[in-house]
Design a protein around this motif. Structure first.
Motif, PDB file in Angstrom:
ATOM      1  N   VAL A 106       0.534  -1.276   0.138  1.00 25.51           N
ATOM      2  CA  VAL A 106       0.049   0.050  -0.030  1.00 25.51           C
ATOM      3  C   VAL A 106       0.629   1.252   0.217  1.00 25.51           C
ATOM      4  CG1 VAL A 106      -1.557   1.655   0.996  1.00 25.51           C
ATOM      5  CG2 VAL A 106      -1.580  -1.075   1.274  1.00 25.51           C
ATOM      6  N   GLN A 107       1.753   1.470  -1.161  1.00 24.16           N
ATOM      7  CA  GLN A 107       2.358   3.044  -1.257  1.00 24.16           C
ATOM      8  C   GLN A 107       1.537   3.583  -1.705  1.00 24.16           C
ATOM      9  OE1 GLN A 107       0.041   1.837  -3.438  1.00 24.16           O
ATOM     10  NE2 GLN A 107       0.421   3.575  -5.156  1.00 24.16           N
ATOM     11  N   GLY A 108       0.257   4.368  -1.265  1.00 24.85           N
ATOM     12  CA  GLY A 108      -0.743   5.644  -0.735  1.00 24.85           C
ATOM     13  C   GLY A 108      -2.423   5.191  -0.481  1.00 24.85           C
ATOM     14  N   VAL A 125       1.488  -4.310   4.019  1.00 25.02           N
ATOM     15  CA  VAL A 125       2.196  -3.211   4.247  1.00 25.02           C
ATOM     16  C   VAL A 125       2.382  -1.758   3.554  1.00 25.02           C
ATOM     17  CG1 VAL A 125       4.555  -3.156   4.843  1.00 25.02           C
ATOM     18  CG2 VAL A 125       4.450  -5.010   3.880  1.00 25.02           C
ATOM     19  N   ALA A 126       2.075  -0.657   4.570  1.00 26.81           N
ATOM     20  CA  ALA A 126       1.920   1.018   3.850  1.00 26.81           C
ATOM     21  C   ALA A 126       2.449   1.662   4.807  1.00 26.81           C
ATOM     22  CB  ALA A 126       0.513   1.116   5.074  1.00 26.81           C
ATOM     23  N   VAL A 127       3.020   2.574   3.593  1.00 30.56           N
ATOM     24  CA  VAL A 127       3.622   3.886   3.818  1.00 30.56           C
ATOM     25  C   VAL A 127       3.127   4.321   5.026  1.00 30.56           C
ATOM     26  CG1 VAL A 127       4.834   3.818   1.463  1.00 30.56           C
ATOM     27  CG2 VAL A 127       2.776   5.634   2.394  1.00 30.56           C
ATOM     28  N   GLU A 128       4.015   5.198   6.008  1.00 26.95           N
ATOM     29  CA  GLU A 128       3.491   5.594   7.058  1.00 26.95           C
ATOM     30  C   GLU A 128       2.391   7.240   6.448  1.00 26.95           C
ATOM     31  OE1 GLU A 128       7.057   6.556   8.878  1.00 26.95           O
ATOM     32  OE2 GLU A 128       7.646   8.229   7.383  1.00 26.95           O
ATOM     33  N   SER A 129       2.492   7.546   5.380  1.00 29.65           N
ATOM     34  CA  SER A 129       1.830   8.772   5.045  1.00 29.65           C
ATOM     35  C   SER A 129       0.483   8.730   4.167  1.00 29.65           C
ATOM     36  CB  SER A 129       2.596   9.570   3.309  1.00 29.65           C
ATOM     37  OG  SER A 129       2.522   8.493   2.846  1.00 29.65           O
ATOM     38  N   ALA A 130       0.353   7.126   4.202  1.00 27.31           N
ATOM     39  CA  ALA A 130      -1.209   6.789   3.276  1.00 27.31           C
ATOM     40  C   ALA A 130      -1.889   7.242   4.669  1.00 27.31           C
ATOM     41  CB  ALA A 130      -0.956   4.757   3.074  1.00 27.31           C
ATOM     42  N   GLN A 131      -3.482   7.096   4.092  1.00 28.26           N
ATOM     43  CA  GLN A 131      -4.481   7.354   4.407  1.00 28.26           C
ATOM     44  C   GLN A 131      -5.544   6.349   4.430  1.00 28.26           C
ATOM     45  OE1 GLN A 131      -5.742  10.491   6.358  1.00 28.26           O
ATOM     46  NE2 GLN A 131      -3.556  10.132   7.107  1.00 28.26           N
ATOM     47  N   PHE A 132      -6.602   5.606   5.688  1.00 27.00           N
ATOM     48  CA  PHE A 132      -7.217   4.585   4.924  1.00 27.00           C
ATOM     49  C   PHE A 132      -9.061   5.427   5.029  1.00 27.00           C
ATOM     50  CE2 PHE A 132      -3.520   3.077   5.972  1.00 27.00           C
ATOM     51  CZ  PHE A 132      -3.301   2.006   5.294  1.00 27.00           C
ATOM     52  N   GLU A 167     -14.585   8.334   8.971  1.00 32.81           N
ATOM     53  CA  GLU A 167     -13.747   8.807   9.159  1.00 32.81           C
ATOM     54  C   GLU A 167     -12.542   8.334   8.798  1.00 32.81           C
ATOM     55  OE1 GLU A 167     -13.246   9.886  13.786  1.00 32.81           O
ATOM     56  OE2 GLU A 167     -13.903   7.736  13.583  1.00 32.81           O
ATOM     57  N   ARG A 168     -11.479   9.477   7.444  1.00 30.21           N
ATOM     58  CA  ARG A 168      -9.795   9.157   7.267  1.00 30.21           C
ATOM     59  C   ARG A 168      -9.510   8.812   8.554  1.00 30.21           C
ATOM     60  NH1 ARG A 168      -8.268  13.213   3.393  1.00 30.21           N
ATOM     61  NH2 ARG A 168      -8.146  15.006   4.970  1.00 30.21           N
ATOM     62  N   PHE A 169      -8.505   7.347   8.381  1.00 31.54           N
ATOM     63  CA  PHE A 169      -7.399   7.508   9.569  1.00 31.54           C
ATOM     64  C   PHE A 169      -6.241   7.598   9.135  1.00 31.54           C
ATOM     65  CE2 PHE A 169     -10.299   3.433   8.654  1.00 31.54           C
ATOM     66  CZ  PHE A 169      -9.333   2.614   8.729  1.00 31.54           C
ATOM     67  N   SER A 170      -5.692   7.278  10.205  1.00 29.87           N
ATOM     68  CA  SER A 170      -3.867   7.118   8.915  1.00 29.87           C
ATOM     69  C   SER A 170      -3.307   6.018   9.011  1.00 29.87           C
ATOM     70  CB  SER A 170      -2.910   7.996  10.368  1.00 29.87           C
ATOM     71  OG  SER A 170      -2.914   7.597  11.442  1.00 29.87           O
ATOM     72  N   ALA A 171      -2.279   5.680   8.547  1.00 31.32           N
ATOM     73  CA  ALA A 171      -1.757   4.161   8.484  1.00 31.32           C
ATOM     74  C   ALA A 171      -1.156   3.774  10.496  1.00 31.32           C
ATOM     75  CB  ALA A 171      -0.503   4.392   7.852  1.00 31.32           C
ATOM     76  N   LYS A 172      -1.490   5.071  10.687  1.00 34.35           N
ATOM     77  CA  LYS A 172      -0.229   4.435  12.237  1.00 34.35           C
ATOM     78  C   LYS A 172      -1.449   3.527  12.850  1.00 34.35           C
ATOM     79  CE  LYS A 172       1.090   6.374  16.886  1.00 34.35           C
ATOM     80  NZ  LYS A 172       1.929   7.149  17.372  1.00 34.35           N
ATOM     81  N   GLU A 173      -2.326   4.646  12.476  1.00 36.12           N
ATOM     82  CA  GLU A 173      -4.400   3.707  13.345  1.00 36.12           C
ATOM     83  C   GLU A 173      -4.387   2.645  13.067  1.00 36.12           C
ATOM     84  OE1 GLU A 173      -7.822   3.600  15.177  1.00 36.12           O
ATOM     85  OE2 GLU A 173      -5.722   4.508  15.717  1.00 36.12           O
ATOM     86  N   ALA A 174      -4.174   2.493  11.320  1.00 35.85           N
ATOM     87  CA  ALA A 174      -4.599   1.259  10.682  1.00 35.85           C
ATOM     88  C   ALA A 174      -3.385   0.244  11.227  1.00 35.85           C
ATOM     89  CB  ALA A 174      -4.392   1.145   9.108  1.00 35.85           C
ATOM     90  N   GLU A 182       2.315  -3.855   9.232  1.00 37.07           N
ATOM     91  CA  GLU A 182       3.501  -3.594   9.175  1.00 37.07           C
ATOM     92  C   GLU A 182       3.868  -2.023   9.002  1.00 37.07           C
ATOM     93  OE1 GLU A 182       8.591  -3.443   8.991  1.00 37.07           O
ATOM     94  OE2 GLU A 182       6.963  -5.088   8.555  1.00 37.07           O
ATOM     95  N   VAL A 183       3.913  -0.716   8.325  1.00 34.18           N
ATOM     96  CA  VAL A 183       3.990   0.878   8.674  1.00 34.18           C
ATOM     97  C   VAL A 183       5.956   1.257   8.565  1.00 34.18           C
ATOM     98  CG1 VAL A 183       3.096   3.368   8.921  1.00 34.18           C
ATOM     99  CG2 VAL A 183       1.917   1.217   9.522  1.00 34.18           C
ATOM    100  N   VAL A 184       5.631   1.343   6.774  1.00 34.15           N
ATOM    101  CA  VAL A 184       6.996   1.802   6.948  1.00 34.15           C
ATOM    102  C   VAL A 184       7.254   3.363   6.201  1.00 34.15           C
ATOM    103  CG1 VAL A 184       8.055   0.153   6.742  1.00 34.15           C
ATOM    104  CG2 VAL A 184       7.210   1.056   4.616  1.00 34.15           C
ATOM    105  N   ALA A 185       8.914   3.736   6.040  1.00 35.56           N
ATOM    106  CA  ALA A 185       8.689   5.000   5.118  1.00 35.56           C
ATOM    107  C   ALA A 185       8.836   5.332   4.283  1.00 35.56           C
ATOM    108  CB  ALA A 185       9.948   6.055   5.841  1.00 35.56           C
ATOM    109  N   ALA A 186       8.059   5.783   3.150  1.00 29.29           N
ATOM    110  CA  ALA A 186       7.741   5.361   1.365  1.00 29.29           C
ATOM    111  C   ALA A 186       9.549   4.684   1.506  1.00 29.29           C
ATOM    112  CB  ALA A 186       7.625   6.783   0.696  1.00 29.29           C
ATOM    113  N   GLU A 187      10.677   5.485   1.745  1.00 30.45           N
ATOM    114  CA  GLU A 187      11.894   5.064   1.007  1.00 30.45           C
ATOM    115  C   GLU A 187      11.977   3.491   1.145  1.00 30.45           C
ATOM    116  OE1 GLU A 187      13.029   7.386   4.518  1.00 30.45           O
ATOM    117  OE2 GLU A 187      11.148   7.640   2.803  1.00 30.45           O
TER     118      GLU A 187
END
Length: 264
Positions: A106-108, A125-132, A167-174, A182-187
């Protein structure tokens, strides 16, 4: 394999299926649904494939249903709407029920039906900037066909909240609620997924498939005499399987098992 809406690549035991409609945030329509159904059926039976990565091009993983497709569905008869919904349900089941493990990359942003795609996978696995967001009720709809997979992934309590609030929620909440592993930086996304792929392809192919189904079978059962007998039968059967015998023998003989793929 050539598709209108997907890119498919197979390399060293891993298949990557990439949603390729970035101009509409990889929203799905009847073509995407048909092609995803077909590709997961084919890859699930491909002996060269041991793991599948579901990825996407562009800034969004998947925005759910294509608005033009939804507009067209509004003109359908009840019977046509039901048939269309059944095709969507079948697509999700082909991902969930694929005999090969599936990793969602999940890159976005991942909205509505896109969350169903991710939830139908075995690992996410999602990037930390992803919204759900489970946005269906904002449109007067409900997340019905994706609900079996989303509720399995995040649990009933979290699903109840996000189904009814949209509601929208963050990758951290996901990650906190268990929707993603797992949540990781895009790089770090490519490397993290590559490590998971490498771990899976180095394991016994048959045992990986059996382990995937074991989770489903045991989760849905009561811990009773029937379950105890069932799990005993499963381990006894795999111990005497070809790969089971090879795995134990290779360990005792301090050599590599014969299912490892050659290094190119």
């Amino acid at each position: 394999m050539t598709y209108q809406t997907l890119l498919v690549e197979i390399a060293r035991g891993a298949a990557t299926v990439t949603l390729n409609r970035p101009e509409v945030r990889n929203a799905f329509n009847e073509v995407v649904i048909a092609e995803l159904t077909e590709v997961f059926q084919e890859l699930g039976q491909n002996s060269e494939v041991r793991v599948i990565v579901l990825a996407a091009n562009g800034p969004s993983f998947c925005a759910g249903a294509d608005l033009n497709w939804m507009k067209k569905m509004a003109t359908y008869t009840p019977e046509e709407n039901l048939a269309d919904a059944e095709q969507l349900a079948e697509m999700l089941y082909q991902i969930f029920g694929c005999p090969k493990p599936v990793i969602a990359k999940v890159q976005g942003d991942c909205y509505a039906g896109g969350m169903g795609l991710a939830a139908a996978c075995d690992i996410s696995v999602a990037v930390e900037s992803a919204q759900f967001c489970l946005s269906e009720v904002k449109l007067g709809l409900i997340p019905a066909t994706i609900s079996p997979y989303v509720i399995k992934a995040m649990g009933a309590n979290a699903a109840r909240r996000y189904f009814i609030t949209a509601e929208r929620f963050s990758a951290k909440e996901a990650h906190r609620i268990g929707f993603v592993h797992e949540v990781v930086a895009a790089e770090q996304l490519d490397e993290t997924v590559a490590q998971l792929v490498n771990a899976i392809v180095n394991n016994s192919p048959n045992a990986v498939i059996e382990a995937k189904w074991l989770v489903e079978d045991v989760t849905s059962a009561e811990i009773d005499e029937d379950l105890l007998a069932y799990t005993a039968e499963r381990i006894a059967a795999i111990r005497t399987s070809e790969e089971g015998r090879e795995g134990v023998a290779s360990f005792l003989e301090k050599r590599k098992p014969n299912w490892l793929l050659p290094v190119n």
